[in-house]
Design a protein around this motif. Structure first.
Motif, PDB file in Angstrom:
ATOM      1  N   ALA A 177      -3.566   1.967  -3.898  1.00 43.25           N
ATOM      2  CA  ALA A 177      -3.254   3.315  -3.407  1.00 43.25           C
ATOM      3  C   ALA A 177      -4.501   4.191  -3.426  1.00 43.25           C
ATOM      4  O   ALA A 177      -4.743   4.965  -2.495  1.00 43.25           O
ATOM      5  CB  ALA A 177      -2.152   3.941  -4.254  1.00 43.25           C
ATOM      6  N   TYR A 212      -6.357   5.746  -0.147  1.00 46.47           N
ATOM      7  CA  TYR A 212      -6.579   7.194  -0.050  1.00 46.47           C
ATOM      8  C   TYR A 212      -8.034   7.495   0.259  1.00 46.47           C
ATOM      9  O   TYR A 212      -8.341   8.305   1.106  1.00 46.47           O
ATOM     10  CB  TYR A 212      -6.168   7.868  -1.363  1.00 46.47           C
ATOM     11  CG  TYR A 212      -6.423   9.352  -1.374  1.00 46.47           C
ATOM     12  CD1 TYR A 212      -5.592  10.208  -0.654  1.00 46.47           C
ATOM     13  CD2 TYR A 212      -7.486   9.891  -2.083  1.00 46.47           C
ATOM     14  CE1 TYR A 212      -5.817  11.583  -0.645  1.00 46.47           C
ATOM     15  CE2 TYR A 212      -7.719  11.257  -2.075  1.00 46.47           C
ATOM     16  CZ  TYR A 212      -6.882  12.093  -1.363  1.00 46.47           C
ATOM     17  OH  TYR A 212      -7.119  13.428  -1.359  1.00 46.47           O
ATOM     18  N   SER A 252       8.274   0.073   0.621  1.00 42.04           N
ATOM     19  CA  SER A 252       7.481  -0.610   1.653  1.00 42.04           C
ATOM     20  C   SER A 252       8.304  -1.625   2.447  1.00 42.04           C
ATOM     21  O   SER A 252       7.768  -2.305   3.319  1.00 42.04           O
ATOM     22  CB  SER A 252       6.281  -1.304   1.017  1.00 42.04           C
ATOM     23  OG  SER A 252       6.708  -2.301   0.124  1.00 42.04           O
ATOM     24  N   TRP A 268       2.450   8.050  -5.171  1.00 42.67           N
ATOM     25  CA  TRP A 268       3.381   6.948  -5.405  1.00 42.67           C
ATOM     26  C   TRP A 268       2.715   5.849  -6.227  1.00 42.67           C
ATOM     27  O   TRP A 268       3.333   5.266  -7.113  1.00 42.67           O
ATOM     28  CB  TRP A 268       3.896   6.377  -4.081  1.00 42.67           C
ATOM     29  CG  TRP A 268       5.056   7.149  -3.545  1.00 42.67           C
ATOM     30  CD1 TRP A 268       5.009   8.144  -2.616  1.00 42.67           C
ATOM     31  CD2 TRP A 268       6.414   7.007  -3.908  1.00 42.67           C
ATOM     32  NE1 TRP A 268       6.266   8.627  -2.381  1.00 42.67           N
ATOM     33  CE2 TRP A 268       7.163   7.942  -3.162  1.00 42.67           C
ATOM     34  CE3 TRP A 268       7.096   6.171  -4.789  1.00 42.67           C
ATOM     35  CZ2 TRP A 268       8.541   8.070  -3.269  1.00 42.67           C
ATOM     36  CZ3 TRP A 268       8.484   6.299  -4.901  1.00 42.67           C
ATOM     37  CH2 TRP A 268       9.185   7.239  -4.146  1.00 42.67           C
ATOM     38  N   GLY A 269       1.468   5.548  -5.925  1.00 45.37           N
ATOM     39  CA  GLY A 269       0.753   4.520  -6.686  1.00 45.37           C
ATOM     40  C   GLY A 269       0.650   4.864  -8.155  1.00 45.37           C
ATOM     41  O   GLY A 269       0.903   4.032  -9.030  1.00 45.37           O
ATOM     42  N   TYR A 312      -1.578   0.870  -8.096  1.00 42.10           N
ATOM     43  CA  TYR A 312      -2.353   2.104  -8.275  1.00 42.10           C
ATOM     44  C   TYR A 312      -3.734   1.981  -7.634  1.00 42.10           C
ATOM     45  O   TYR A 312      -4.171   2.858  -6.885  1.00 42.10           O
ATOM     46  CB  TYR A 312      -2.480   2.402  -9.770  1.00 42.10           C
ATOM     47  CG  TYR A 312      -3.480   3.483 -10.090  1.00 42.10           C
ATOM     48  CD1 TYR A 312      -3.148   4.820  -9.932  1.00 42.10           C
ATOM     49  CD2 TYR A 312      -4.750   3.162 -10.546  1.00 42.10           C
ATOM     50  CE1 TYR A 312      -4.070   5.821 -10.215  1.00 42.10           C
ATOM     51  CE2 TYR A 312      -5.675   4.145 -10.837  1.00 42.10           C
ATOM     52  CZ  TYR A 312      -5.336   5.473 -10.668  1.00 42.10           C
ATOM     53  OH  TYR A 312      -6.242   6.455 -10.942  1.00 42.10           O
ATOM     54  N   THR A 317       0.847  -1.185   0.000  1.00 33.96           N
ATOM     55  CA  THR A 317       0.000   0.000   0.000  1.00 33.96           C
ATOM     56  C   THR A 317       0.889   1.244   0.000  1.00 33.96           C
ATOM     57  O   THR A 317       1.728   1.405   0.884  1.00 33.96           O
ATOM     58  CB  THR A 317      -0.905   0.027   1.248  1.00 33.96           C
ATOM     59  OG1 THR A 317      -1.669  -1.172   1.287  1.00 33.96           O
ATOM     60  CG2 THR A 317      -1.847   1.211   1.217  1.00 33.96           C
ATOM     61  N   LEU A 318       0.704   2.077  -1.009  1.00 40.54           N
ATOM     62  CA  LEU A 318       1.437   3.339  -1.115  1.00 40.54           C
ATOM     63  C   LEU A 318       0.421   4.473  -1.165  1.00 40.54           C
ATOM     64  O   LEU A 318      -0.761   4.245  -1.400  1.00 40.54           O
ATOM     65  CB  LEU A 318       2.286   3.348  -2.393  1.00 40.54           C
ATOM     66  CG  LEU A 318       3.285   2.205  -2.575  1.00 40.54           C
ATOM     67  CD1 LEU A 318       3.939   2.293  -3.945  1.00 40.54           C
ATOM     68  CD2 LEU A 318       4.345   2.234  -1.487  1.00 40.54           C
ATOM     69  N   ASP A 319       0.889   5.710  -0.978  1.00 37.56           N
ATOM     70  CA  ASP A 319      -0.048   6.821  -1.116  1.00 37.56           C
ATOM     71  C   ASP A 319      -0.362   7.035  -2.599  1.00 37.56           C
ATOM     72  O   ASP A 319       0.266   6.453  -3.473  1.00 37.56           O
ATOM     73  CB  ASP A 319       0.455   8.091  -0.424  1.00 37.56           C
ATOM     74  CG  ASP A 319       1.701   8.667  -1.068  1.00 37.56           C
ATOM     75  OD1 ASP A 319       1.813   8.642  -2.307  1.00 37.56           O
ATOM     76  OD2 ASP A 319       2.569   9.165  -0.331  1.00 37.56           O
ATOM     77  N   THR A 320      -1.343   7.865  -2.885  1.00 31.42           N
ATOM     78  CA  THR A 320      -1.860   7.988  -4.259  1.00 31.42           C
ATOM     79  C   THR A 320      -0.811   8.437  -5.258  1.00 31.42           C
ATOM     80  O   THR A 320      -0.764   7.901  -6.352  1.00 31.42           O
ATOM     81  CB  THR A 320      -3.044   8.976  -4.319  1.00 31.42           C
ATOM     82  OG1 THR A 320      -3.138   9.706  -3.131  1.00 31.42           O
ATOM     83  CG2 THR A 320      -4.327   8.298  -4.576  1.00 31.42           C
TER      84      THR A 320
END
Length: 104
Positions: A95, A99, A59, A36-37, A92, A31-34
């Motif tokens: 993410a 969010y 991660s 980064w995704g 994506y 899971t990354l922020d938007t």
């Protein structure tokens, strides 16, 4: 004493392979922020596997890093490129979901 170390290495290798297999079969992406995704999706389209590798580094997931390397190595067969684009899409999508579900 060496046999104990070899047994420990073997156990760690088996666990890593099991974790890798589970991550691939369950499409378990980090899971990354938007931002980064979105970035990792674009990078995976242009440079197969590199976005997955960076996501794994960010991660701190060794199995994701290995998947990125495998995508890069097999990209010339188109399998790795398609796999990389799909994995980028999953990163994506996750993410975006992360969010949306996070408190404002």
């Amino acid at each position: 004493k060496n046999l104990d170390k070899m047994g420990e290495v073997w156990d760690n290798t088996q666990k890593f392979c099991a974790d890798l297999w589970e991550e691939v079969t369950n499409c378990s992406v980090p899971t990354l922020d938007t931002n980064w995704g979105t970035g990792m999706l674009i990078v995976n389209i242009l440079l197969p596997g590199v976005g997955t590798l960076v996501a794994g580094i960010k991660s701190e997931r060794n199995t994701t890093m290995v998947i990125g390397v495998l995508q890069f190595i097999t990209a010339f067969l188109l399998v790795g490129w398609i796999w990389s684009i799909y994995w980028g899409y999953l990163i994506y999508k996750k993410a975006q979901e992360g969010y949306i579900s996070s408190p404002v």
